[in-house]
Design a protein around this motif. Structure first.
Motif, short mmCIF file in Angstrom:
data_model
loop_
_atom_site.label_atom_id
_atom_site.label_comp_id
_atom_site.label_asym_id
_atom_site.label_seq_id
_atom_site.Cartn_x
_atom_site.Cartn_y
_atom_site.Cartn_z
N TYR A 504 65.31 17.61 29.83
CA TYR A 504 65.94 16.84 31.02
C TYR A 504 66.16 15.69 30.13
O TYR A 504 67.50 14.99 30.37
N LYS A 505 65.23 15.25 29.16
CA LYS A 505 65.51 14.23 28.19
C LYS A 505 66.86 14.55 27.50
O LYS A 505 67.63 13.49 27.21
N ASN A 508 69.74 14.20 29.21
CA ASN A 508 70.22 12.71 29.59
C ASN A 508 71.13 12.21 28.39
O ASN A 508 72.06 11.59 28.63
N TRP A 509 70.59 12.33 27.25
CA TRP A 509 71.47 12.02 26.01
C TRP A 509 72.97 12.76 25.96
O TRP A 509 73.71 12.10 25.41
N TYR A 534 71.30 16.02 37.79
CA TYR A 534 71.09 14.55 37.96
C TYR A 534 70.73 13.99 36.50
O TYR A 534 71.34 12.71 36.13
N ALA A 535 70.14 14.66 35.61
CA ALA A 535 69.91 14.16 34.23
C ALA A 535 71.05 13.87 33.44
O ALA A 535 71.11 12.94 32.69
N TYR A 536 72.15 14.78 33.62
CA TYR A 536 73.51 14.69 32.91
C TYR A 536 74.29 13.47 33.30
O TYR A 536 74.67 12.64 32.80
N LYS A 538 73.23 10.94 34.96
CA LYS A 538 72.50 9.67 34.92
C LYS A 538 72.89 9.28 33.30
O LYS A 538 72.98 8.06 33.01
N GLY A 539 72.88 10.26 32.35
CA GLY A 539 73.08 10.02 31.03
C GLY A 539 74.59 9.28 30.90
O GLY A 539 74.66 8.63 30.11
N ARG A 543 72.34 4.49 35.86
CA ARG A 543 71.53 4.57 36.95
C ARG A 543 72.10 4.41 38.01
O ARG A 543 71.56 4.95 39.15
N PRO A 810 65.40 6.85 27.66
CA PRO A 810 66.76 7.17 28.23
C PRO A 810 67.76 6.16 27.42
O PRO A 810 67.35 5.18 27.08
#
Length: 956
Positions: A504-505, A508-509, A534-536, A538-539, A543, A810
């Motif tokens: 997920y991290k 995120n990036w 959601y991870a994608y 948000k990145g 937020r 993040p």
């Protein structure tokens, strides 16, 4: 240029060395200009359009180009200090040091010869460059200064605001005030001289970059800074490379003789020659995929037929059309049954997304080395098609620790300079210019080590992607490599809580870089699908990503199957209607079988008495070997194949290839065969069983294993026409045995056992069965599950907490946010050990890798009998496997075993330290019977069963 350099600036050195008895150096201004030219070229010709678009979201392209040149020039600004200029040569050449100090003395630098600084190590040149640039003298934005300070792989924890005050002499040669006026005046002039030199160098570099004043230098956000840092590290490494090859026959940026100066160097010709020499491969130029399901033969376009010669299934064509309709594609999640061609969907999607988002490369990540090797061949064939279509040489890489033992990777040709119009040598074949202009998938050796991920096309184990989230020196290069690719994640369901945290991290990036991602799974829980999305988002959007989100009602509860979920900008789209004329549901009979091992093998033998292939997938290597021994004890005409992780690398590779030849697509199948293996059989291998026996496992993995049952359309034995799966290891209600419960959470086994009925209809039932097991709302349906649930939640929370210890934060999207502290509190032991780094993102218990050899009365040999003296070091190094963790259950035991093996290896194979292939390797010598003792453990190896072990007291 209006800004001029004096002899003082041009006498500063950046590199010095003695080569073939001749004293050589690189003037600092030459190296700074080399790096600025290289970084500017990389920005315009190596970065892809998508990366440049990302970097210019907040800045016009011309402003980003100025910044790129600025960073390239000033990366080593900290070398314009007495702390650096008085450093000794690496080879300890006092004469060379004295000559350069004398040169500096002749051009205005006084008292350097006898200078002794109190703490020069406190101001390494990267940190010194940042401190100078961010000071009141130059006022470079902190977000930019941090990139300068971190260009050796790790930025500081914070801005070095006290450096110049605390270590003044490192920057200006003098510190404090002398007692007498004459000395004070002399020291003042020395300091003024250093300030003037630094000021003139700054003015020159500023103008070279295109700025008139430092106030014009913009700030960037954190993800942009990470990519710029990666690009700067790459540019610095390239501009610091004196030669392209280890033999030092192909010059790039060579040092010049000490009697030559800055004025003797043609900087433009120097950099152009280096780039033309270094550029050995081309860039892929993806085009829009033509797809049309028109009934008119003149209008119909099927990219699957164009690429692979088969007519696309409905599900493939409809998914491809839906992807083609996106305008800002971010994430594509493909959920479909085993054997429907998800890999082909992904490769076509990669072409589509690359064209739409301006990417020039692809990464495909898989769970294991075995699945990676199998996929590598398919991707190579696809890349060759792309290369042939454009007449280009495209760079491809296999990224896992055993890649050099992969014969197909070794057989790929080395990249040849595409600008060389003379006769060229490709691999072992001499080719004329006309022949070499044909397309090819090639290996560019420059993209190795930390630079491996920079190759345009890469196939690797998933830890290469997960490492995007691990604090580790030079992480910027990994982010740079991934930011220019379409990323494909296969078998995404296969990762546990700990690995998912890193996944997920990483996503995120990737979202922050606007990288398109393709996710493949046959058995994806809803909760995990939503977390990926959601991870994608948000990145990419920060937020507040939910504020602009548009999506159909109940999209986050969708259980349709197959299912295509698209993240198109801030819109989520789902396709559920695939008009599946070609996909028939298959009913698989499920039966629980509680037998001891001997009775189980007898039952399997009886099942295939009239012919057939039985697959037996169990959860541990030890159980695999126990069952295999029972098969071997039977005197019968049944063949046996075994596959697990405890084989030597060459033996395992042979087993995998033999398995594909025996029961892969289009294989000539043996009359009777039993295949026994661990979880390696459930992932990405295109093999086909007539009947399946499997230990109990979580539902998604059970379904993956069933996906190897009746996979191909072939003629089967009469008794095995109906697909049958036998579930093993259920000893009673909620009792699955210590071994199974040690591998998988009892909570998931109980839910799987409860919801797995007497039949499974594939692919219809896949999604609903997976969701029932992973949805906490169904817990009440399972009797006495509370204790197992509490243990599951405790373990999950513990894994999440542990995974975050060395995980990067993040992305910060606000302009001006720096990379200071981004890699702080890292585990420095991982910086030099890629193996430990990969283990850190997989939560793997530390184990020991050994080279197996055999010590006999006739001497030392490989297990196939060949004397070591006749075998190349590379082939000896291939004879590796990992010792079972049962032998090394604690770090203290690991250390003891390593010490024992190091001593034995040093005594028996001292010459290994002279070989780059064997240096540092640990040998485990077996006797004539292929056995050995290690501590209290007896070990034995066979090509049929692999490495087995037992405690000596148990053996007695």
């Amino acid at each position: 240029m209006n800004s001029k350099l004096s002899a003082s600036e041009t006498s500063l050195w950046a590199k010095k060395n003695t080569e073939n008895g001749e004293q050589c150096w690189t003037p600092l201004v030459v190296h700074l200009t080399d790096a600025a030219n290289v970084m500017n070229w990389l920005y315009y010709h190596w970065l892809d359009e998508g990366q440049r678009q990302f970097l210019t979201i907040t800045l016009p392209d011309e402003e980003m180009q100025k910044l790129v040149k600025f960073l390239g020039f000033f990366h080593d600004f900290g070398k314009a200090t007495p702390a650096f200029q008085t450093k000794k040569s690496y080879d300890g050449n006092r004469s060379l040091d004295a000559e350069l100090l004398e040169l500096l003395s002749r051009h205005g630098f006084a008292d350097l010869t006898d200078l002794v600084l109190a703490s020069p190590q406190k101001s390494p040149h990267a940190l010194a460059g940042e401190a100078l640039l961010e000071s009141d003298r130059f006022n470079v934005p902190t977000a930019i200064g941090a990139i300068i300070g971190g260009h050796h792989g790790k930025p500081g924890k914070w801005a070095p605001k006290r450096q110049l005050k605390d270590y003044t002499a490192n920057y200006y040669q003098v510190d404090g005030e002398a007692a007498d006026a004459q000395t004070r005046e002399r020291e003042h002039q020395i300091k003024i001289n250093w300030e003037d030199v630094q000021q003139r160098l700054f003015a020159y570099g500023l103008e070279l970059a295109g700025y008139q004043d430092a106030t014009e230098i913009p700030a960037v956000n954190q993800p942009q800074a990470v990519i710029l840092e990666g690009l700067l590290i790459m540019a610095d490494w390239l501009a610091s490379s004196e030669y392209l090859d280890a033999a030092q026959t192909i010059p790039l940026f060579p040092l010049i003789r000490l009697d030559e100066s800055y004025q003797d160097v043609d900087l433009t010709a120097r950099y152009q020659h280096a780039i033309l020499t270094w550029k050995r491969t081309d860039k892929w130029e993806p085009h829009q995929v033509a797809v049309n399901d028109s009934q008119d033969p003149k209008q119909h376009r099927d990219p699957y037929f164009d690429r692979w010669g088969f007519t696309a299934r409905d599900v493939q064509l409809i998914m491809t059309q839906a992807i083609q309709a996106t305008t800002d594609p971010g994430m594509v999640i493909v959920e479909a049954g085993m054997g429907v061609g998800k890999t082909e969907i992904a490769l076509i999607a990669a072409e589509q997304l690359a064209a739409k988002t301006g990417r020039n490369g692809v990464f495909m990540g898989l769970p294991t080395q075995a699945t990676t090797n199998a996929m590598f061949d398919r991707v190579v064939a696809w890349v060759r098609q792309l290369a042939n279509a454009e007449g280009k040489k495209l760079s491809i890489n296999l990224v896992h620790r055993k890649k050099w033992f992969n014969q197909n990777f070794q057989n790929l040709p080395d990249a040849v300079n595409v600008y060389d119009h003379d006769q060229q040598l490709v691999g072992n074949q001499s080719e004329t210019k006309a022949q070499s202009e044909a397309g090819a998938a090639v290996v560019n050796i420059w993209f190795s080590g930390k630079k491996s991920i920079l190759a345009d096309f890469t196939v690797g184990t998933i830890d290469n992607l997960l490492l995007m989230g691990l604090k580790k020196k030079h992480l910027f290069l990994r982010h740079l490599g991934f930011s220019g690719k379409v990323v494909i994640i296969d078998e995404v369901h296969a990762y546990d809580t700990y690995m998912n945290s890193y996944l997920y991290k990483a996503i995120n990036w990737l979202g922050a870089y606007h990288v398109p991602i393709i996710v493949l799974s046959a058995t994806l829980p809803i909760a995990k699908r939503n977390k990926l999305i959601y991870a994608y988002l948000k990145g990419k959007y920060g937020r507040q990503y939910k504020k602009g989100l548009q999506a159909p009602a109940d999209w986050d509860q969708a259980q349709a199957y197959p299912l295509l979920t698209l993240v198109d900008g801030q819109t989520i789209k789902q396709t559920t209607d695939f008009n599946q004329r070609q996909t028939a549901n298959t009913t698989v009979q499920i039966q629980r079988l509680n037998l001891d091992d001997a009775a189980l093998i007898t039952a399997i033998m009886a099942k295939i008495q009239a012919g057939g292939v039985a697959g037996v997938i169990v959860n541990t290597v030890k159980r695999t070997q126990a069952l295999a021994k029972l098969v071997l004890a039977h005197s019968s005409d049944v063949q046996l194949m075994v596959l697990h992780s405890a084989f030597l690398a060459p033996d395992r590779s042979k087993q995998e290839q033999a398995l594909q030849r025996a029961i892969g697509k289009g294989a000539t199948r043996p009359k009777k065969l039993i295949v026994i293996g661990t979880q390696v059989l459930e992932q990405s291998l295109d093999i086909d069983f007539d009947v399946l026996y499997t230990d109990i496992a979580p539902m998604d993995l059970i379904l993956q294993r069933i996906g190897r049952l009746h996979r191909h359309q072939i003629t089967r034995p009469a008794a095995l026409q109906q697909p049958q799966t036998f579930i093993l290891g259920i000893q009673g209600p909620g009792d699955y045995g210590d071994a199974n419960e040690a591998v998988y959470e009892k909570y998931l086994l109980m839910k799987t056992d409860h919801f797995l009925g007497e039949t499974v209809v594939l692919p219809r039932d896949i999604s609903q069965l997976v969701q029932k097991v992973y949805d906490p709302a169904t817990d009440d349906e399972v009797a006495e599950i509370e204790p197992a649930k509490e243990d599951f939640e405790d373990d999950r929370d513990r894994e999440k907490a542990r995974s975050k210890v060395f995980q990067v934060a993040p992305p910060k999207l606000k302009a001006g946010q720096t990379i200071h502290g981004w890699l702080d509190w890292d585990d420095q032991s991982l910086d030099k050990d890629e193996q430990n780094a990969s283990a850190a993102v997989r939560d793997i218990q530390e184990s020991i890798e050994v080279v197996l050899v055999q010590h006999t009365a006739h001497g030392d040999c490989l297990l196939d009998g060949r004397p070591l003296s006749t075998v190349k070091p590379q082939e000896i190094a291939e004879q590796v496997l990992r010792l079972p963790t049962a032998i090394t259950p604690r770090n203290s035991v690991v250390a003891q075993v390593i010490a024992t093996l190091e001593k034995r290896t040093g005594n028996q194979f001292a010459d290994w330290q002279l070989s780059p292939w064997l240096r540092g390797a640990l040998a485990l010598s077996l006797d004539d019977q292929a056995t050995a003792t290690l501590g209290r453990w007896s070990l034995a190896y066979s090509t049929k069963l692999g490495l087995s072990y037992e405690k000596e007291d148990e053996h007695d």
